[in-house]
Write an enzyme that holds these catalytic residues in place. Structure first.
Site, PDB file in Angstrom:
ATOM      1  N   SER A 166       4.564  -5.485  -9.832  1.00 36.33           N
ATOM      2  CA  SER A 166       4.527  -4.505  -8.747  1.00 36.33           C
ATOM      3  C   SER A 166       5.624  -4.860  -7.743  1.00 36.33           C
ATOM      4  CB  SER A 166       3.133  -4.469  -8.101  1.00 36.33           C
ATOM      5  OG  SER A 166       3.053  -3.430  -7.140  1.00 36.33           O
ATOM      6  N   THR A 167       5.273  -5.107  -6.483  1.00 42.04           N
ATOM      7  CA  THR A 167       6.271  -5.375  -5.455  1.00 42.04           C
ATOM      8  C   THR A 167       7.162  -6.554  -5.852  1.00 42.04           C
ATOM      9  OG1 THR A 167       4.665  -4.658  -3.811  1.00 42.04           O
ATOM     10  CG2 THR A 167       6.611  -5.805  -2.995  1.00 42.04           C
ATOM     11  N   HIS A 192       4.816  -0.768 -11.168  1.00 40.94           N
ATOM     12  CA  HIS A 192       4.358   0.271 -10.246  1.00 40.94           C
ATOM     13  C   HIS A 192       5.562   0.981  -9.635  1.00 40.94           C
ATOM     14  CE1 HIS A 192       0.443  -2.249  -9.593  1.00 40.94           C
ATOM     15  NE2 HIS A 192       0.435  -1.589 -10.737  1.00 40.94           N
ATOM     16  N   MET A 285       1.698  -7.167  -5.245  1.00 44.87           N
ATOM     17  CA  MET A 285       0.578  -7.176  -4.313  1.00 44.87           C
ATOM     18  C   MET A 285      -0.661  -6.608  -4.988  1.00 44.87           C
ATOM     19  SD  MET A 285      -0.211  -7.968  -1.213  1.00 44.87           S
ATOM     20  CE  MET A 285      -1.418  -7.641   0.084  1.00 44.87           C
ATOM     21  N   ASP A 288      -3.998  -5.725  -9.763  1.00 40.81           N
ATOM     22  CA  ASP A 288      -3.780  -5.037 -11.027  1.00 40.81           C
ATOM     23  C   ASP A 288      -3.155  -5.993 -12.040  1.00 40.81           C
ATOM     24  OD1 ASP A 288      -3.681  -2.974 -12.885  1.00 40.81           O
ATOM     25  OD2 ASP A 288      -1.699  -2.294 -12.221  1.00 40.81           O
TER      26      ASP A 288
END
Length: 352
Positions: A166-167, A192, A285, A288
């Site tokens: 993600s991030t 993401h 973050m 998931d």
């Protein structure tokens, strides 16, 4: 202490809208709103913001040039404000390469309503950015022969690699794939990212890597030497069709708050590939991917988590590690070599 936020945008309307959104958050303080890079530079030195929201398209000095100078001189978490166009997507990916931690897509029409709809998303991204470790990335180059995983003894199609992030993940995934050899097992990836950006991201990776990188297509066969990225807004699952692995895309409910979801992809690998798959969970973050990685480990898969020191934000990997889902915790730099060593140790198959 509140999160000090600086808004940089040449549009007075955007500055006003972002200022209003930031003012709504009890844990944030708007320290300034700059209309160009020159004013922004002075405000950075004066206010030392914790997070900057930055428009890519600005007069005089564009957002990318300002970001590059900022990350060299005073690394600061930056959230880019990007237009939903192919050119905007390319510029956004370049911004992430230069050190921006995240971005918010900005439609070209009815911007006021769009930003109002995104207000909670913007607040969430600023909060996440405030926890990130900003870092300056050197210009994008392909790895040399000495840094690539060049000696790799493998043939066949029964092994799979799954990567979730993600991030901070766009750059982390790039660093991993750059070191994959041309005959690496088929690799499925969930990052993401909203629709409109994943195709451009895949093209960018494909131009750099030894393997073929594409946006996944529903019902296509997964082949060695290729990586498949979940399209924005679509879950990516791997299913069996006889002896083959097939990509399956779906727009069913979000899982772990996301679509595409890393958990969805990892759980499908656990179900259809058993211990023939390897799972890799990178920076991001939230949680998931943790449950899915645990499901893979319980099926006998080797599972890797990025360590805290090399993560932009140590959220998703930490949750997975705390759950006992990781067989190994590695720095980002070591993950590609370790994954390939594990694949070799699993034994090369001959099914084609």
């Amino acid at each position: 202490m509140p999160i000090k936020v600086l808004v940089v945008d040449d549009s007075a309307l955007i500055r006003q809208l972002l200022a209003s959104i930031i003012d709504q958050a009890d844990d944030m303080l708007l320290v300034g709103a700059a209309q160009d890079a020159y004013v922004a530079k002075k405000m950075v030195l004066e206010h030392e913001p914790d997070v900057i929201t930055l428009d890519i398209e600005m007069p005089k000095v564009d957002g990318l040039r300002f970001l590059e100078v900022l990350m060299k001189a005073k690394p600061t978490p930056v959230v880019m404000i990007s237009t939903l166009t192919q050119q905007g997507a390319q510029a956004t990916l370049r911004a992430l390469e230069l050190g921006a931690v995240d971005f918010v897509p900005k439609p070209k029409l009815d911007i006021a309503q769009a930003l109002a709809n995104y207000s909670q998303l913007i607040i969430d991204k600023i909060r996440i950015a405030a926890q990130c470790k900003p870092r300056y990335s050197t210009p994008n180059t392909s790895p040399s022969a000495t840094t690539r995983t060049s000696t790799f003894h493998y043939s066949g199609t029964e092994k799979l690699i799954g990567i979730g992030a993600s991030t901070g993940g766009t750059e982390a995934i790039k660093e991993v794939l750059l070191q994959f050899p041309s005959n690496a097992p088929a690799t499925v990836i969930t990052q993401h990212m909203p629709s409109g950006f994943t195709a451009t991201y895949a093209q960018r990776l494909h131009s750099l890597c030894q393997i073929r990188v594409t946006e996944a297509v529903h019902n296509e066969r997964l082949l060695p030497g290729s990586a498949y990225i979940a399209p924005g807004g679509k879950h990516l699952r791997v299913v069996r069709s006889g002896a083959d692995y097939i990509a399956s895309l779906g727009d069913d409910e979000r899982e772990s708050g996301h679509r595409p979801s890393v958990d969805v992809m990892f759980k499908s690998l656990a179900d259809c590939a058993g211990d023939n798959a390897v799972g890799v969970l990178l920076t991001g973050m939230g949680k998931d991917g943790a449950a899915g990685l645990l499901a893979m480990k319980q099926q006998g898969c080797a599972t890797f988590c990025q360590d805290e020191a090399s993560s932009v934000i140590f959220g998703m990997p930490k949750v997975a590690i705390d759950m006992g889902a990781a067989t190994e915790v590695c720095s980002l730099q070591k993950i590609p070599q370790r994954v390939m060593k594990v694949i070799e140790a699993m034994g090369a198959g001959s099914r084609v």
